[in-house]
Design a protein around this motif. Structure first.
Motif, PDB file in Angstrom:
ATOM      1  N   THR A 213       0.847  -1.186   0.000  1.00 34.47           N
ATOM      2  CA  THR A 213       0.000   0.000   0.000  1.00 34.47           C
ATOM      3  C   THR A 213       0.882   1.235   0.000  1.00 34.47           C
ATOM      4  OG1 THR A 213      -1.738  -1.140   1.200  1.00 34.47           O
ATOM      5  CG2 THR A 213      -1.760   1.259   1.281  1.00 34.47           C
ATOM      6  N   LEU A 214       0.602   2.158  -0.856  1.00 40.14           N
ATOM      7  CA  LEU A 214       1.349   3.395  -0.938  1.00 40.14           C
ATOM      8  C   LEU A 214       0.626   4.460  -0.154  1.00 40.14           C
ATOM      9  CD1 LEU A 214       2.114   3.360  -4.768  1.00 40.14           C
ATOM     10  CD2 LEU A 214       3.540   2.506  -2.906  1.00 40.14           C
ATOM     11  N   LEU A 215       1.350   5.255   0.623  1.00 42.42           N
ATOM     12  CA  LEU A 215       0.762   6.317   1.421  1.00 42.42           C
ATOM     13  C   LEU A 215       1.203   7.669   0.896  1.00 42.42           C
ATOM     14  CD1 LEU A 215       1.279   4.943   5.052  1.00 42.42           C
ATOM     15  CD2 LEU A 215      -0.767   4.833   3.643  1.00 42.42           C
ATOM     16  N   PHE A 216       0.258   8.581   0.801  1.00 45.86           N
ATOM     17  CA  PHE A 216       0.537   9.945   0.394  1.00 45.86           C
ATOM     18  C   PHE A 216      -0.018  10.855   1.471  1.00 45.86           C
ATOM     19  CE2 PHE A 216       0.132   7.383  -3.323  1.00 45.86           C
ATOM     20  CZ  PHE A 216       1.083   7.837  -4.209  1.00 45.86           C
ATOM     21  N   VAL A 217       0.760  11.827   1.915  1.00 47.88           N
ATOM     22  CA  VAL A 217       0.290  12.794   2.888  1.00 47.88           C
ATOM     23  C   VAL A 217       0.382  14.167   2.255  1.00 47.88           C
ATOM     24  CG1 VAL A 217       0.625  13.758   5.185  1.00 47.88           C
ATOM     25  CG2 VAL A 217       1.096  11.360   4.773  1.00 47.88           C
ATOM     26  N   LEU A 218      -0.677  14.977   2.352  1.00 45.03           N
ATOM     27  CA  LEU A 218      -0.708  16.252   1.664  1.00 45.03           C
ATOM     28  C   LEU A 218      -1.606  17.208   2.397  1.00 45.03           C
ATOM     29  CD1 LEU A 218      -3.246  16.005  -1.221  1.00 45.03           C
ATOM     30  CD2 LEU A 218      -2.579  14.001   0.097  1.00 45.03           C
ATOM     31  N   TRP A 219      -1.357  18.495   2.146  1.00 49.17           N
ATOM     32  CA  TRP A 219      -2.289  19.510   2.593  1.00 49.17           C
ATOM     33  C   TRP A 219      -3.522  19.438   1.712  1.00 49.17           C
ATOM     34  CZ3 TRP A 219      -1.536  21.797   7.033  1.00 49.17           C
ATOM     35  CH2 TRP A 219      -0.235  21.986   7.496  1.00 49.17           C
ATOM     36  N   LEU A 220      -4.670  19.745   2.307  1.00 49.52           N
ATOM     37  CA  LEU A 220      -5.889  19.800   1.503  1.00 49.52           C
ATOM     38  C   LEU A 220      -5.797  20.993   0.572  1.00 49.52           C
ATOM     39  CD1 LEU A 220      -8.693  18.671   0.973  1.00 49.52           C
ATOM     40  CD2 LEU A 220      -9.570  20.257   2.675  1.00 49.52           C
TER      41      LEU A 220
ATOM     42  N   THR B 272      -4.579  21.598  12.464  1.00 49.90           N
ATOM     43  CA  THR B 272      -3.572  21.827  11.422  1.00 49.90           C
ATOM     44  C   THR B 272      -3.011  20.527  10.833  1.00 49.90           C
ATOM     45  OG1 THR B 272      -1.819  21.976  13.096  1.00 49.90           O
ATOM     46  CG2 THR B 272      -2.904  24.034  12.438  1.00 49.90           C
ATOM     47  N   ALA B 273      -3.510  19.385  11.308  1.00 48.12           N
ATOM     48  CA  ALA B 273      -2.995  18.110  10.797  1.00 48.12           C
ATOM     49  C   ALA B 273      -3.259  17.994   9.301  1.00 48.12           C
ATOM     50  CB  ALA B 273      -3.662  16.944  11.530  1.00 48.12           C
ATOM     51  N   ARG B 274      -2.333  17.359   8.623  1.00 45.93           N
ATOM     52  CA  ARG B 274      -2.456  17.183   7.181  1.00 45.93           C
ATOM     53  C   ARG B 274      -3.422  16.053   6.836  1.00 45.93           C
ATOM     54  NH1 ARG B 274       3.778  17.748   4.921  1.00 45.93           N
ATOM     55  NH2 ARG B 274       4.098  19.901   5.594  1.00 45.93           N
ATOM     56  N   GLU B 275      -4.073  16.221   5.705  1.00 48.68           N
ATOM     57  CA  GLU B 275      -4.946  15.163   5.186  1.00 48.68           C
ATOM     58  C   GLU B 275      -4.092  13.959   4.786  1.00 48.68           C
ATOM     59  OE1 GLU B 275      -7.243  15.138   1.142  1.00 48.68           O
ATOM     60  OE2 GLU B 275      -8.432  16.238   2.610  1.00 48.68           O
ATOM     61  N   VAL B 276      -4.576  12.758   5.111  1.00 47.44           N
ATOM     62  CA  VAL B 276      -3.846  11.534   4.799  1.00 47.44           C
ATOM     63  C   VAL B 276      -4.600  10.783   3.707  1.00 47.44           C
ATOM     64  CG1 VAL B 276      -3.013   9.315   5.680  1.00 47.44           C
ATOM     65  CG2 VAL B 276      -2.894  11.369   7.124  1.00 47.44           C
ATOM     66  N   VAL B 277      -3.910  10.503   2.628  1.00 47.74           N
ATOM     67  CA  VAL B 277      -4.504   9.800   1.500  1.00 47.74           C
ATOM     68  C   VAL B 277      -3.740   8.496   1.285  1.00 47.74           C
ATOM     69  CG1 VAL B 277      -5.060   9.901  -0.954  1.00 47.74           C
ATOM     70  CG2 VAL B 277      -5.195  11.971   0.439  1.00 47.74           C
ATOM     71  N   THR B 278      -4.472   7.386   1.275  1.00 52.40           N
ATOM     72  CA  THR B 278      -3.875   6.070   1.067  1.00 52.40           C
ATOM     73  C   THR B 278      -4.325   5.531  -0.274  1.00 52.40           C
ATOM     74  OG1 THR B 278      -3.977   5.644   3.438  1.00 52.40           O
ATOM     75  CG2 THR B 278      -3.640   3.744   2.004  1.00 52.40           C
TER      76      THR B 278
ATOM     77  N   GLY C 185      -5.113   0.850  -6.918  1.00 55.83           N
ATOM     78  CA  GLY C 185      -5.340   2.229  -7.344  1.00 55.83           C
ATOM     79  C   GLY C 185      -6.488   2.926  -6.645  1.00 55.83           C
ATOM     80  N   GLU C 186      -7.173   2.236  -5.721  1.00 56.22           N
ATOM     81  CA  GLU C 186      -8.281   2.872  -5.013  1.00 56.22           C
ATOM     82  C   GLU C 186      -7.761   3.711  -3.844  1.00 56.22           C
ATOM     83  OE1 GLU C 186     -12.044   0.059  -6.123  1.00 56.22           O
ATOM     84  OE2 GLU C 186     -11.240  -0.086  -4.086  1.00 56.22           O
ATOM     85  N   ILE C 187      -8.477   4.779  -3.575  1.00 57.33           N
ATOM     86  CA  ILE C 187      -8.024   5.797  -2.633  1.00 57.33           C
ATOM     87  C   ILE C 187      -8.913   5.821  -1.402  1.00 57.33           C
ATOM     88  CG2 ILE C 187      -7.673   8.291  -2.332  1.00 57.33           C
ATOM     89  CD1 ILE C 187      -7.383   8.330  -5.478  1.00 57.33           C
ATOM     90  N   SER C 188      -8.279   5.970  -0.228  1.00 56.88           N
ATOM     91  CA  SER C 188      -8.978   6.255   1.014  1.00 56.88           C
ATOM     92  C   SER C 188      -8.413   7.540   1.588  1.00 56.88           C
ATOM     93  CB  SER C 188      -8.805   5.118   2.032  1.00 56.88           C
ATOM     94  OG  SER C 188      -9.408   3.930   1.574  1.00 56.88           O
ATOM     95  N   VAL C 189      -9.270   8.321   2.225  1.00 57.38           N
ATOM     96  CA  VAL C 189      -8.859   9.620   2.745  1.00 57.38           C
ATOM     97  C   VAL C 189      -9.190   9.697   4.226  1.00 57.38           C
ATOM     98  CG1 VAL C 189      -9.055  12.124   2.485  1.00 57.38           C
ATOM     99  CG2 VAL C 189      -9.391  10.642   0.507  1.00 57.38           C
ATOM    100  N   GLY C 190      -8.261  10.237   5.007  1.00 56.69           N
ATOM    101  CA  GLY C 190      -8.480  10.452   6.433  1.00 56.69           C
ATOM    102  C   GLY C 190      -7.933  11.795   6.861  1.00 56.69           C
ATOM    103  N   SER C 191      -8.053  12.075   8.143  1.00 51.65           N
ATOM    104  CA  SER C 191      -7.563  13.327   8.737  1.00 51.65           C
ATOM    105  C   SER C 191      -8.136  14.541   8.009  1.00 51.65           C
ATOM    106  CB  SER C 191      -6.028  13.369   8.720  1.00 51.65           C
ATOM    107  OG  SER C 191      -5.546  14.472   9.454  1.00 51.65           O
ATOM    108  N   ILE C 192      -9.454  14.567   7.890  1.00 48.13           N
ATOM    109  CA  ILE C 192     -10.136  15.643   7.165  1.00 48.13           C
ATOM    110  C   ILE C 192     -10.587  16.712   8.152  1.00 48.13           C
ATOM    111  CG2 ILE C 192     -12.142  16.212   5.725  1.00 48.13           C
ATOM    112  CD1 ILE C 192     -11.995  13.207   4.784  1.00 48.13           C
ATOM    113  N   HIS C 193     -10.054  17.907   8.004  1.00 45.81           N
ATOM    114  CA  HIS C 193     -10.423  19.031   8.867  1.00 45.81           C
ATOM    115  C   HIS C 193     -10.960  20.216   8.065  1.00 45.81           C
ATOM    116  CE1 HIS C 193      -8.566  16.745  12.035  1.00 45.81           C
ATOM    117  NE2 HIS C 193      -7.421  16.735  11.374  1.00 45.81           N
ATOM    118  N   HIS C 194     -10.869  20.096   6.748  1.00 42.28           N
ATOM    119  CA  HIS C 194     -11.376  21.132   5.842  1.00 42.28           C
ATOM    120  C   HIS C 194     -12.365  20.469   4.876  1.00 42.28           C
ATOM    121  CE1 HIS C 194      -8.264  23.916   7.246  1.00 42.28           C
ATOM    122  NE2 HIS C 194      -7.461  22.863   7.242  1.00 42.28           N
ATOM    123  N   PRO C 195     -13.592  20.218   5.317  1.00 44.73           N
ATOM    124  CA  PRO C 195     -14.555  19.487   4.480  1.00 44.73           C
ATOM    125  C   PRO C 195     -14.812  20.197   3.165  1.00 44.73           C
ATOM    126  CG  PRO C 195     -15.644  20.524   6.348  1.00 44.73           C
ATOM    127  CD  PRO C 195     -14.175  20.654   6.597  1.00 44.73           C
ATOM    128  N   SER C 196     -15.104  19.386   2.134  1.00 44.20           N
ATOM    129  CA  SER C 196     -15.225  19.944   0.793  1.00 44.20           C
ATOM    130  C   SER C 196     -16.161  19.132  -0.072  1.00 44.20           C
ATOM    131  CB  SER C 196     -13.841  19.999   0.124  1.00 44.20           C
ATOM    132  OG  SER C 196     -13.370  18.676  -0.118  1.00 44.20           O
TER     133      SER C 196
END
Length: 286
Positions: free
Chosen positions: A5-12, A40-46, A51-62
């Motif tokens: 599993t590849l992990l990507f961490v990014l700002w929203l 201020t925690a960064r959004e975590v995208v797995t 190729g399917e994506i999961s998203v966590g650590s959401i503090h700026h809903p969109s």
């Protein structure tokens, strides 16, 4: 051996990061969501090996909008809420795939990233921040209906698993907006005009009353008992409350089948049944 599993961490950011053609995200609250002050925690995208994506650590809903071509547009819109147990969002097969499929058929679709109440160390609550994000999303869609070519009287919501819980909650606890609100978005009603609950969690909490929006229900026989039996019981409650309802229970499929092009089993055709229901119920006019 489990697939890597590849992990990507990014700002929203305003744009979804995984495909150049992905629509730009729209923040629900441009100046920050109430209840997320100081987060201020960064959004975590797995991203899985498939190729399917999961998203966590959401503090700026969109919202991520998927708007149909003008020549295909029907004026109907749907809010799409992925599941994930309120710990993550399974945003590919229960979000983006669904929204793209709807938009290709003339239905404007909007994928919700909401705050997660059961994530480790979360300070959020399902019936507070997660529900607030759902209500705000419905209001935001209606506030820009003219711009997006949407009939504000044909805005529905579809939720998967935990996302189905939120659709049920907004149907039960809607309001008509605040006429005197300084924020024009808050003046809009948040009640869905129709709903689709796909293997929704906490099926026993679905307690419709007369006046609930018409509903499309789907799950599989091989899902856990509270859904494979609970959704049938929920259908009967809709029936007794006088709420138009359609139920599909597929013999196989388990939990979380969502929408995948690779799923050629009968359960994979649930979305076609949804399109038929939308047309037959005249939520989609062709």
């Amino acid at each position: 051996m489990k697939p890597t599993t590849l992990l990507f961490v990014l700002w929203l950011l305003p744009a979804a990061p995984f495909a150049a053609e992905s629509p730009a995200e729209i923040p629900l609250w441009p100046n920050g969501a109430p209840g997320s002050e100081g987060k201020t925690a960064r959004e975590v995208v797995t991203k899985s090996a498939s190729g399917e994506i999961s998203v966590g650590s959401i503090h700026h809903p969109s919202l991520t909008p998927y708007l149909p071509a003008k020549e295909k547009a029907t004026g109907t819109a749907m809010l799409v809420i992925p599941g994930g147990g309120h710990r993550v969002l399974a945003i590919t097969h229960e979000g983006y795939n669904v929204a793209e499929w709807l938009s290709e058929r003339g239905i404007a679709a909007f994928v919700l990233k909401h705050r997660l109440a059961r994530e480790t160390n979360s300070t959020y609550h399902i019936e507070v921040e997660s529900l607030a994000d759902t209500k705000r999303a419905m209001r935001l869609i209606r506030s820009r209906a003219a711009e997006w070519g949407i009939d504000p009287a044909r805005v529905g919501a579809i939720g998967f698993s935990a996302g189905g819980e939120l659709v049920n909650l907004v149907c039960a606890r809607f309001d008509d907006g605040q006429d005197g609100a300084n924020d024009p978005i808050e003046r809009q009603p948040c009640r869905p005009d129709f709903q689709a609950l796909i293997y929704p969690g906490r099926s026993g909490d679905i307690q419709p009353t007369n006046g609930f929006p018409p509903v499309f229900l789907a799950c599989s026989y091989t899902d856990r008992q509270d859904i494979s039996e609970g959704l049938a019981e929920a259908y009967l409650r809709f029936k007794r409350a006088g709420v138009p309802a359609e139920l599909h229970i597929y013999s196989t499929g388990g939990h979380g089948f969502g929408l995948r092009a690779s799923n050629t089993k009968p359960v994979g055709a649930w979305v076609t049944r949804l399109e038929e229901w939308l047309t037959d119920s005249r939520f989609v006019k062709r």
